[in-house]
Design an enzyme around this catalytic site. Structure first.
Site, short mmCIF file in Angstrom:
data_model
loop_
_atom_site.label_atom_id
_atom_site.label_comp_id
_atom_site.label_asym_id
_atom_site.label_seq_id
_atom_site.Cartn_x
_atom_site.Cartn_y
_atom_site.Cartn_z
N HIS A 1 -19.59 -1.65 -26.70
CA HIS A 1 -19.58 -0.58 -25.71
C HIS A 1 -20.64 -0.77 -24.62
O HIS A 1 -20.33 -0.70 -23.44
CB HIS A 1 -19.66 0.81 -26.33
CG HIS A 1 -19.29 1.84 -25.31
ND1 HIS A 1 -17.99 2.03 -24.91
CD2 HIS A 1 -20.03 2.65 -24.53
CE1 HIS A 1 -17.95 2.92 -23.94
NE2 HIS A 1 -19.17 3.32 -23.69
N ARG B 1 -0.81 -3.01 -28.08
CA ARG B 1 -1.48 -4.03 -27.27
C ARG B 1 -1.53 -5.34 -28.05
O ARG B 1 -1.16 -5.38 -29.22
CB ARG B 1 -2.90 -3.57 -26.91
CG ARG B 1 -3.80 -3.44 -28.11
CD ARG B 1 -5.12 -2.77 -27.83
NE ARG B 1 -6.01 -3.57 -27.01
CZ ARG B 1 -7.35 -3.51 -27.07
NH1 ARG B 1 -7.94 -2.66 -27.92
NH2 ARG B 1 -8.11 -4.23 -26.30
N ARG B 2 -1.98 -6.40 -27.40
CA ARG B 2 -2.23 -7.68 -28.06
C ARG B 2 -1.02 -8.16 -28.88
O ARG B 2 -1.16 -8.51 -30.05
CB ARG B 2 -3.43 -7.57 -28.99
CG ARG B 2 -4.69 -7.28 -28.24
CD ARG B 2 -5.85 -7.03 -29.14
NE ARG B 2 -7.10 -7.35 -28.46
CZ ARG B 2 -8.28 -7.15 -28.97
NH1 ARG B 2 -8.42 -6.64 -30.16
NH2 ARG B 2 -9.36 -7.47 -28.30
N HIS C 1 -6.60 0.78 -19.42
CA HIS C 1 -7.92 1.38 -19.18
C HIS C 1 -8.95 0.29 -18.89
O HIS C 1 -9.73 0.37 -17.93
CB HIS C 1 -8.34 2.20 -20.41
CG HIS C 1 -9.80 2.52 -20.45
ND1 HIS C 1 -10.38 3.43 -19.61
CD2 HIS C 1 -10.80 2.00 -21.20
CE1 HIS C 1 -11.69 3.47 -19.84
NE2 HIS C 1 -11.97 2.61 -20.80
N PHE C 2 -8.92 -0.72 -19.73
CA PHE C 2 -9.85 -1.84 -19.64
C PHE C 2 -9.70 -2.54 -18.29
O PHE C 2 -10.69 -2.91 -17.65
CB PHE C 2 -9.44 -2.77 -20.78
CG PHE C 2 -10.40 -3.84 -21.11
CD1 PHE C 2 -11.44 -3.57 -21.96
CD2 PHE C 2 -10.24 -5.11 -20.61
CE1 PHE C 2 -12.32 -4.57 -22.30
CE2 PHE C 2 -11.12 -6.11 -20.94
CZ PHE C 2 -12.16 -5.84 -21.79
N HIS C 3 -8.46 -2.71 -17.86
CA HIS C 3 -8.23 -3.42 -16.60
C HIS C 3 -8.69 -2.63 -15.38
O HIS C 3 -9.16 -3.22 -14.42
CB HIS C 3 -6.76 -3.83 -16.47
CG HIS C 3 -6.47 -5.11 -17.18
ND1 HIS C 3 -6.20 -5.17 -18.53
CD2 HIS C 3 -6.46 -6.40 -16.75
CE1 HIS C 3 -6.02 -6.44 -18.89
NE2 HIS C 3 -6.16 -7.20 -17.83
N TYR D 1 -21.14 -1.31 -20.05
CA TYR D 1 -22.17 -0.85 -19.11
C TYR D 1 -22.94 -2.03 -18.51
O TYR D 1 -23.48 -1.92 -17.42
CB TYR D 1 -23.08 0.18 -19.79
CG TYR D 1 -22.33 1.47 -19.91
CD1 TYR D 1 -22.32 2.39 -18.86
CD2 TYR D 1 -21.53 1.73 -21.01
CE1 TYR D 1 -21.55 3.52 -18.93
CE2 TYR D 1 -20.75 2.86 -21.08
CZ TYR D 1 -20.76 3.76 -20.02
OH TYR D 1 -19.99 4.89 -20.09
#
Lengths: 555, 52
Positions: free
Chosen positions: A230, A446-447, A381-383, A234
């Site tokens: 996580h 996913r994946r 979300h990640f992208h 950041y």
């Protein structure tokens, strides 16, 4: 007088030794981005059922290459290169000899590690994805290479700390430059966050992949990974925030809204982005609900500095737009420099961060996580987080940083092509991530390689949306090609000149509490938070360890 | 000891001016941002409740 001072301080040139070091990191960053982007496009095409991969390459291999090259290699190299350049820029244009020595040692250590890991991925011996979740097992060289990548980044971080300490010695009693302060906060976060990852790799994964121990404690390895995973987000975001807080105000001809607010936001990011890893493990057994709830609460606190950043950005834009004659509720909006890619790219990144941050809050909420966990929503979300908010900001930075470091200029023509590149990236990412979010809410995993689940009607209904994802991926690849082309032009062929390194200033002197720069205080608070959040559950995972798992190779 | 020099009178005046500039657009924007977060959160929570 104030204007004169601003003009003078904004014409500092990063000297050649520092520029060479920064450029070395940035070249590796964009080289890995070009390969990673190709892997990403191929994945999208495969998942959409548009192409089939040849027999000598498999989906999970390019998925691993994509994640490692973009999520770990591109970001880490770019961040280190950017932070070194900014440390030099705010230190009169140069890095200290110690900083340069640490920087180059870190660079070569990272490079050796990256090549070792990449070699194993190419040999199809490490298709374990960028999270390298046990019990999937890669060859030892992949883990050793990853460890060297981390160790190299530590060495580079020590170089920045050395530079910061030297600045403080030469400027006793003065507040450090905002860029340097934020860079040190980012380095501190990285040093703390990567320690459990190093423990996982050194004491669990390498002995296990070497065959020295037969099994691995899976829950412990995942906990150690997310202790790192996580704050990794950041580590990507904080340098982008540096671009937003420090560089963007200067580019738009405005001022930094508040020095103190900016520093408080970074202290909060340092404190609250680490003891929150369990919100990635909400669906996993072996962690009690109470500990999960504590981590969820801490996660929601880390929303605060991001909201402070949003407020600060809006305020900078509004005060600048009004100073240029903007009137009414949003009249200031049209006075921003919309045709300047140095502003346009990070601004679009900020827009993407609104749904990205919102998605993060949804992911971190227990019941909502049950809806989206391990679905392709998370990939979407990640992208939009790292692939849009962060990446677009990094592109916007690269468009002035590369010519600054090579003694060239960002020409009008290059700016125009760069604008097109940003539009392609934004449209491609919007299309792809919208499809991913939509499919994820329907439970699409996913994946996963292309499959119609034995002609299942529901799974077949997903395919058109997966094609939409692939189309978005295609646009992103075109954009990546444009990006590399423009950067090569800016680094090698653009007219010689002095491209500005934009460092914003506050409007007059502002009071900033000295305690914000007392690192021992914040690192102590961080230590207490980490002990509170992790000591008990990690002890439980060791004392009441589940049966260990032997290694698996599923490909 | 505070690291900053005490702001000059001129700068203090400038600071006051900055603080009194209207930030209506900023205020509206952060409210809209907050509303967007709440709406999205509630929508996914509703999906959870429906499926439960």
């Amino acid at each position: 007088m104030l204007r004169l001072k601003t003009e003078q301080t904004n014409h500092v040139q990063v000297d050649k030794p520092s520029a060479r070091l920064s450029l070395a990191f940035i070249i590796v960053a964009f080289a890995s981005l070009s390969v990673g982007a190709l892997a990403g496009m191929l994945q999208g095409m495969v998942r959409g059922g548009v192409i089939h991969l040849p027999s000598w390459i498999n989906y999970y291999q390019i998925l691993t290459a994509h994640g490692v090259l973009l999520g770990l290699v591109f970001t880490t190299y770019f961040i280190v290169g950017f932070l070194f350049s900014g440390m030099a820029r705010t230190n009169g244009g140069s890095l200290t000899k110690t900083a340069l020595r640490f920087g180059w040692t870190g660079f070569y250590t990272m490079l050796i590690g990256t090549l070792m890991a990449a070699f194993e991925i190419i040999r199809n011996n490490a298709s374990v994805l960028y999270t390298f979740y046990a019990p999937l097992k890669a060859e030892p060289a992949f883990y050793i290479g990853s460890a060297l990548l981390v160790v190299g980044s530590w060495l580079a971080g020590y170089g920045m700390i050395a530079n910061y300490v030297a600045w403080k010695k030469n400027h006793k009693g003065q507040r450090s430059p905002l860029f340097a302060y934020m860079a040190i906060a980012t380095v501190a976060l990285w040093q703390v966050a990567t320690t459990p990852l190093a423990i996982e790799v050194l004491f669990q994964l390498i002995p296990w992949s070497m065959g020295w121990v037969p099994t691995v404690n899976v829950i412990l390895s995942r906990t150690l990974f997310w202790f790192f995973g996580h704050p990794l987000v950041y580590f990507w975001l904080m340098p982008a925030y540096i671009g937003w807080y420090v560089c963007v105000p200067r580019i738009i001809g405005g001022k930094i809204f508040s020095d103190a607010l900016s520093r408080v936001a970074f202290v909060l990011l340092l404190l609250f982005s680490i003891p929150v890893g369990f919100h990635h493990q909400l669906m996993e057994p072996g962690i009690s609900p109470a500990w999960k709830m504590i981590h969820v609460a801490l996660t929601l606190i880390v929303v605060l500095p991001s909201l402070m950043t949003a407020f600060s950005m809006f305020a900078t834009f509004e005060t600048t737009g009004r100073a240029k004659g903007g009137r009414g509720l949003y009249g200031w909006f049209k006075h921003l420099p919309w045709t300047d890619v140095r502003f346009f790219a990070p601004f679009i990144g900020m827009l993407f961060f609104i749904p990205a941050g919102t998605g993060g809050i949804i992911n971190a909420s227990n019941q909502l996580n049950a809806v989206v966990h391990n679905t392709i929503w998370v990939t979407g979300h990640f992208h939009i987080t790292v692939g849009a908010a962060v990446a677009l900001t990094f592109y916007g930075i690269a468009y002035w940083l590369v010519p600054h470091l090579t003694g060239r200029t960002l020409t009008k023509k290059a700016n125009r092509v760069a604008m097109v590149q940003i539009v392609f990236w934004s449209v491609g990412m919007f299309i792809m991530s919208t499809a991913m979010h939509y499919l994820g809410l329907q439970g699409v995993p996913r994946r996963t390689d292309y499959t119609d689940y034995m002609n299942n009607a529901e799974a077949l209904s997903w395919i058109p949306w997966q094609r939409v994802m692939g189309f978005g991926g295609g646009l992103l690849f075109v954009s990546a090609v444009l990006l590399i082309g423009v950067l090569i032009y800016l680094g090698k062929f653009a007219p010689k000149g002095n491209e500005e390194y934009p460092i914003g200033e506050t409007d007059g002197e502002q009071y900033t509490p000295a305690i914000l720069e007392r690192w021992p205080v914040w690192l102590s608070v961080l230590a207490v938070l980490i002990i509170l959040a992790y000591a008990m559950p990690i002890m439980e995972q060791i004392q009441h360890a589940p049966p260990g798992s032997p290694p698996l190779r599923t490909w | 000891m505070r690291p900053d020099p005490t702001p000059s009178k001129k700068n203090q005046e400038k600071q006051v001016n900055t603080d009194t500039e209207p930030l209506k657009g900023t205020f509206t924007s952060v409210l809209l941002l907050g509303a967007f977060i709440v709406v999205c959160w509630v929508a996914v929570f509703a999906l959870f409740l429906n499926r439960a």
